[in-house]
Scaffold this active site. Structure first.
Site, mmCIF file in Angstrom:
data_model
loop_
_atom_site.group_PDB
_atom_site.id
_atom_site.type_symbol
_atom_site.label_atom_id
_atom_site.label_comp_id
_atom_site.label_asym_id
_atom_site.label_seq_id
_atom_site.Cartn_x
_atom_site.Cartn_y
_atom_site.Cartn_z
ATOM 1 N N SER A 64 14.699 23.415 -1.971
ATOM 2 C CA SER A 64 13.818 22.700 -2.898
ATOM 3 C C SER A 64 12.360 22.659 -2.441
ATOM 4 O O SER A 64 11.740 23.691 -2.271
ATOM 5 C CB SER A 64 14.408 21.294 -3.062
ATOM 6 O OG SER A 64 13.715 20.562 -4.006
ATOM 7 N N ASP A 285 13.447 22.036 -10.145
ATOM 8 C CA ASP A 285 14.179 20.936 -10.779
ATOM 9 C C ASP A 285 13.332 19.668 -10.858
ATOM 10 O O ASP A 285 13.794 18.641 -11.344
ATOM 11 C CB ASP A 285 15.540 20.672 -10.109
ATOM 12 C CG ASP A 285 15.440 20.317 -8.642
ATOM 13 O OD1 ASP A 285 14.313 20.305 -8.097
ATOM 14 O OD2 ASP A 285 16.495 20.066 -8.032
ATOM 15 N N GLU A 377 13.541 10.132 -11.423
ATOM 16 C CA GLU A 377 13.018 9.578 -10.183
ATOM 17 C C GLU A 377 11.502 9.692 -10.286
ATOM 18 O O GLU A 377 10.976 10.589 -10.957
ATOM 19 C CB GLU A 377 13.515 10.386 -8.973
ATOM 20 C CG GLU A 377 14.994 10.205 -8.732
ATOM 21 C CD GLU A 377 15.437 10.755 -7.379
ATOM 22 O OE1 GLU A 377 16.077 10.011 -6.639
ATOM 23 O OE2 GLU A 377 15.137 11.922 -7.085
ATOM 24 N N ASN A 379 9.515 10.895 -8.387
ATOM 25 C CA ASN A 379 9.026 12.195 -7.921
ATOM 26 C C ASN A 379 9.186 13.322 -8.950
ATOM 27 O O ASN A 379 8.866 14.459 -8.665
ATOM 28 C CB ASN A 379 9.706 12.580 -6.601
ATOM 29 C CG ASN A 379 11.211 12.770 -6.745
ATOM 30 O OD1 ASN A 379 11.722 13.035 -7.834
ATOM 31 N ND2 ASN A 379 11.940 12.633 -5.650
ATOM 32 N N SER A 504 16.217 6.857 4.760
ATOM 33 C CA SER A 504 16.158 8.080 3.955
ATOM 34 C C SER A 504 17.511 8.782 4.002
ATOM 35 O O SER A 504 18.203 8.739 5.019
ATOM 36 C CB SER A 504 15.077 9.001 4.517
ATOM 37 O OG SER A 504 15.313 10.330 4.095
ATOM 38 N N GLY A 505 17.870 9.422 2.905
ATOM 39 C CA GLY A 505 19.105 10.208 2.887
ATOM 40 C C GLY A 505 18.853 11.652 3.284
ATOM 41 O O GLY A 505 19.782 12.426 3.453
ATOM 42 N N THR A 506 17.592 12.042 3.394
ATOM 43 C CA THR A 506 17.286 13.447 3.668
ATOM 44 C C THR A 506 16.490 13.654 4.954
ATOM 45 O O THR A 506 16.325 14.775 5.402
ATOM 46 C CB THR A 506 16.465 14.057 2.509
ATOM 47 O OG1 THR A 506 15.241 13.314 2.405
ATOM 48 C CG2 THR A 506 17.203 13.988 1.193
ATOM 49 N N ARG A 511 12.239 4.608 5.019
ATOM 50 C CA ARG A 511 11.089 4.626 4.122
ATOM 51 C C ARG A 511 10.765 3.193 3.703
ATOM 52 O O ARG A 511 11.664 2.436 3.342
ATOM 53 C CB ARG A 511 11.390 5.413 2.857
ATOM 54 C CG ARG A 511 11.612 6.884 3.099
ATOM 55 C CD ARG A 511 11.486 7.667 1.797
ATOM 56 N NE ARG A 511 12.197 8.939 1.868
ATOM 57 C CZ ARG A 511 11.773 10.017 2.531
ATOM 58 N NH1 ARG A 511 10.626 9.967 3.182
ATOM 59 N NH2 ARG A 511 12.486 11.119 2.540
HETATM 60 P P1 NG1 Z 1 15.286 10.156 0.536
HETATM 61 O O1 NG1 Z 1 14.901 11.028 1.674
HETATM 62 O O2 NG1 Z 1 16.690 9.608 0.606
HETATM 63 O O3 NG1 Z 1 14.253 9.081 0.300
HETATM 64 C C1 NG1 Z 1 14.299 11.974 -1.183
HETATM 65 C C2 NG1 Z 1 13.554 11.414 -2.348
HETATM 66 C C3 NG1 Z 1 14.518 11.166 -3.488
HETATM 67 C C4 NG1 Z 1 15.357 12.396 -3.818
HETATM 68 C C5 NG1 Z 1 15.961 12.971 -2.549
HETATM 69 C C6 NG1 Z 1 16.739 14.249 -2.780
HETATM 70 C C7 NG1 Z 1 11.687 9.806 -2.334
HETATM 71 C C8 NG1 Z 1 11.179 8.485 -1.905
HETATM 72 N N1 NG1 Z 1 12.933 10.117 -1.994
HETATM 73 O O4 NG1 Z 1 15.283 11.039 -0.789
HETATM 74 O O5 NG1 Z 1 13.815 10.703 -4.612
HETATM 75 O O6 NG1 Z 1 14.618 13.339 -4.527
HETATM 76 O O7 NG1 Z 1 14.956 13.178 -1.557
HETATM 77 O O8 NG1 Z 1 15.943 15.381 -2.866
HETATM 78 O O9 NG1 Z 1 10.955 10.571 -2.999
HETATM 79 ZN ZN ZN Z 2 14.046 20.565 -6.154
#
Ligand code: NG1
Ligand code: ZN
Length: 534
Positions: A64, A285, A377, A379, A504-506, A511
């Site tokens: 992405s 996306d 979202e 974003n 954060s999940g990523t 955050r």
């Molecule tokens: P995390 O890293 O869990 O905050 C980020 C984005 C989400 C979503 C995911 C998956 C922010 C604050 N968080 O998640 O909106 O897009 O990545 O790609 O933008």
């Molecule tokens: Zn993407």
């Protein structure tokens, strides 16, 4: 089968001392670490397909908006949805197995989930433009062959195109058919719906699309071949940042994530004042709009503004078509949605808002509870989903005036245009262009619908982010104990203050988000909450 899997797995050894986790975006990391993960995801795809009686599962290889040296892999369920939750854990389990245990874990999943190994397994896959893609595809193919799965390679696609094809494949020849099972079918479906929705309307000016130097560039160029020219009722679409040959420029100082986080146009942008611009991310996306206001400077029209635009437009159409009382229309957001957007939807549009945890699978699921569920979202990742009841109403309602007939036709066109499987930057862009043309709005008029509260997002490095546990759609911390009380006490001191912290999940970080009536208060609140969390 076990021997085949072991032999193939041995060609894709797991890096030692690495722990992998299927997160909100699947598995994502430096591409050099991903070979064994993709191999094992291939095995999971085969299992998942067999479990679902041979329905086709999608595999997308992309990272992405992340830098070119990263890559990632995620699975797509048969109707184009994100992988079912429980299977994220199975994927994680297999990804972390020792090399020699891979056949054993594979078989134990087969037994535990009562999967018949004789059932056919079918998988389709695609990748974005990253240089690491082809090698990772080979790891995937090795797994699919070892597991005895049939597969189709769709080569380069945007993520939403793969979701589209997964759904089309599984509905082909049924009354629920979602479209022709081909990339061309995708362009035809979008362009036909676009033409119907634009009937009698005229787009004003051009839109410049920054494609993040990712797969969205060539795919948008392809879509343009199917869309009418500006002179024939189309939109003048100018493509920039579409270089997919230089690996290092992907997502570099351009794209939706850059624009959203830096709150500025890509430095390469040559847009003039009030010119309509948008940016896609690396796998197309997500989409963000923006323009330069000669008085106030850079103005961002983010996912919240796209959601409110879509909800207001579809709500008006439903009213004109005399459908408003029979249909439940709602908006789904996350805690990152600007408080001003939530207030606008509830107070101005009179529509309900639901808040879910981060990650589109949660938003998508909540949106399907409405007849028309608009989810985004902040974003820029989102779409609008229509219930069967809504689709039936659009097709069977007898219009009593030309205006009603036109509103119904636009609703039908939108339900074909808007990708029902996942957020889709190309489809969302056409949606925004259609709405602006119907309303005869410039981006400035769109921007003026409500004023965002000043806000700040901070990334805080902590010892162990897993200690941070939340409730209430991630808006409140339950652990570590005591932190939420401190945040609450602080927030009360700020006018229109709101703040929350979550892991954060990523990324390996916590955050912190804060908003307040003024820029300095929002910054101050974010910095104080960050100190509490640290
Ligand atoms: P995390 O890293 O869990 O905050 C980020 C984005 C989400 C979503 C995911 C998956 C922010 C604050 N968080 O998640 O909106 O897009 O990545 O790609 O933008
Ligand atoms: Zn993407």
């Amino acid at each position: 089968m076990a021997d085949q899997i072991l032999a193939a797995s041995n060609k894709h050894p797991k890096p030692v001392d690495r722990v992998f986790q299927y997160g909100t975006a699947g598995f994502r990391m430096k591409a050099t670490l991903l070979d064994s993960v993709v191999f094992r995801v291939g095995l999971v795809a085969a299992l998942r397909s067999r479990k679902l009686g041979g329905q086709t599962i999608g595999v997308m290889i992309t990272a992405s908006h992340n830098p070119p040296e990263d890559n990632g892999v995620k699975l797509v369920d048969p109707m184009g949805e994100m992988l079912e939750n429980a299977w994220e854990a199975y994927s994680t389990e297999l990804a972390n197995a020792k090399d020699e245990d891979v056949p054993k874990v594979y078989q134990s999943l087969e037994e535990k989930l009562k999967i018949n190994p004789e059932t056919p397994a079918r998988v389709i896959y695609a990748r974005d433009t990253r240089p690491s893609g082809p090698k990772l595809v080979q790891a995937l193919v090795d797994a699919l062959e070892a597991a005895g799965a049939e597969y189709t390679d769709y080569k380069l696609l945007t993520t939403p195109q793969l979701h589209y094809l997964t759904r089309c494949t599984n509905t082909e020849g049924t009354p629920q058919s979602y479209g022709d099972v081909s990339e061309k079918g995708y362009y035809e479906k979008l362009s036909e719906a676009f033409v119907r929705a634009m009937k009698g309307k005229k787009a004003s000016g051009a839109v410049t699309v920054d494609c993040a130097n990712g797969v969205g560039g060539p795919k948008l160029a392809e879509l343009l071949k199917f869309l009418p020219k500006a002179s024939a009722g189309g939109v003048d679409i100018k493509i920039i940042n579409d270089d997919v040959l230089k690996a290092e420029v992907l997502n570099h100082e351009c794209g939706a994530d850059y624009v959203k986080t830096k709150q500025r146009a890509p430095p390469s942008s040559k847009a003039g004042n009030n010119d309509r611009c948008c940016s896609l991310d690396g796998d197309a996306d997500r989409i963000i709009y923006y323009f330069n206001d000669p008085e106030h400077g850079f103005r961002l029209l983010d996912g919240d503004k796209i959601a409110t635009l879509a909800a207001s437009f579809i709500g008006d159409l439903a009213r004109e078509a005399r459908l408003i009382n029979g249909l439940k229309i709602g908006v789904v957001q996350t805690a990152y949605a600007n408080g001003a957007s939530t207030k606008y939807v509830e107070k101005q549009l009179g529509l309900p808002v639901v808040c879910t945890p981060t990650g589109v699978k949660w938003l998508h699921h909540a949106a399907t509870k409405f007849d028309v569920g608009v989810y985004f979202e902040a974003n820029g990742h989102g779409t609008v989903v229509f219930s069967q009841q809504a689709l039936k109403a659009f097709h069977t309602k007898e219009p009593e005036s030309p205006a009603q007939a036109a509103a119904l036709e636009t609703l039908r066109a939108l339900s074909d245009l808007i990708n029902q499987t996942v957020g889709d930057a190309l489809s969302d862009m056409l949606l925004v262009e259609i709405i602006l043309a119907h309303k005869s709005w410039s981006p400035r008029e769109w921007d003026l619908t409500y004023v965002d509260l000043p806000n700040r997002l901070v990334r805080v490095e902590v010892g162990d982010r897993n200690l941070f546990k939340t409730t209430d759609a991630e808006r409140k911390l339950v652990e570590p104990q005591g932190i939420q009380d401190q945040i609450d006490t602080l927030v009360k001191k700020y006018k229109d203050g709101r703040s929350f912290a979550r892991a954060s999940g990523t990324e390996d970080a916590v955050r912190v988000y804060a908003e307040a009536a003024t820029r300095s208060e929002a910054d101050d609140l974010a910095s104080k909450v960050s100190s509490i969390v640290k």
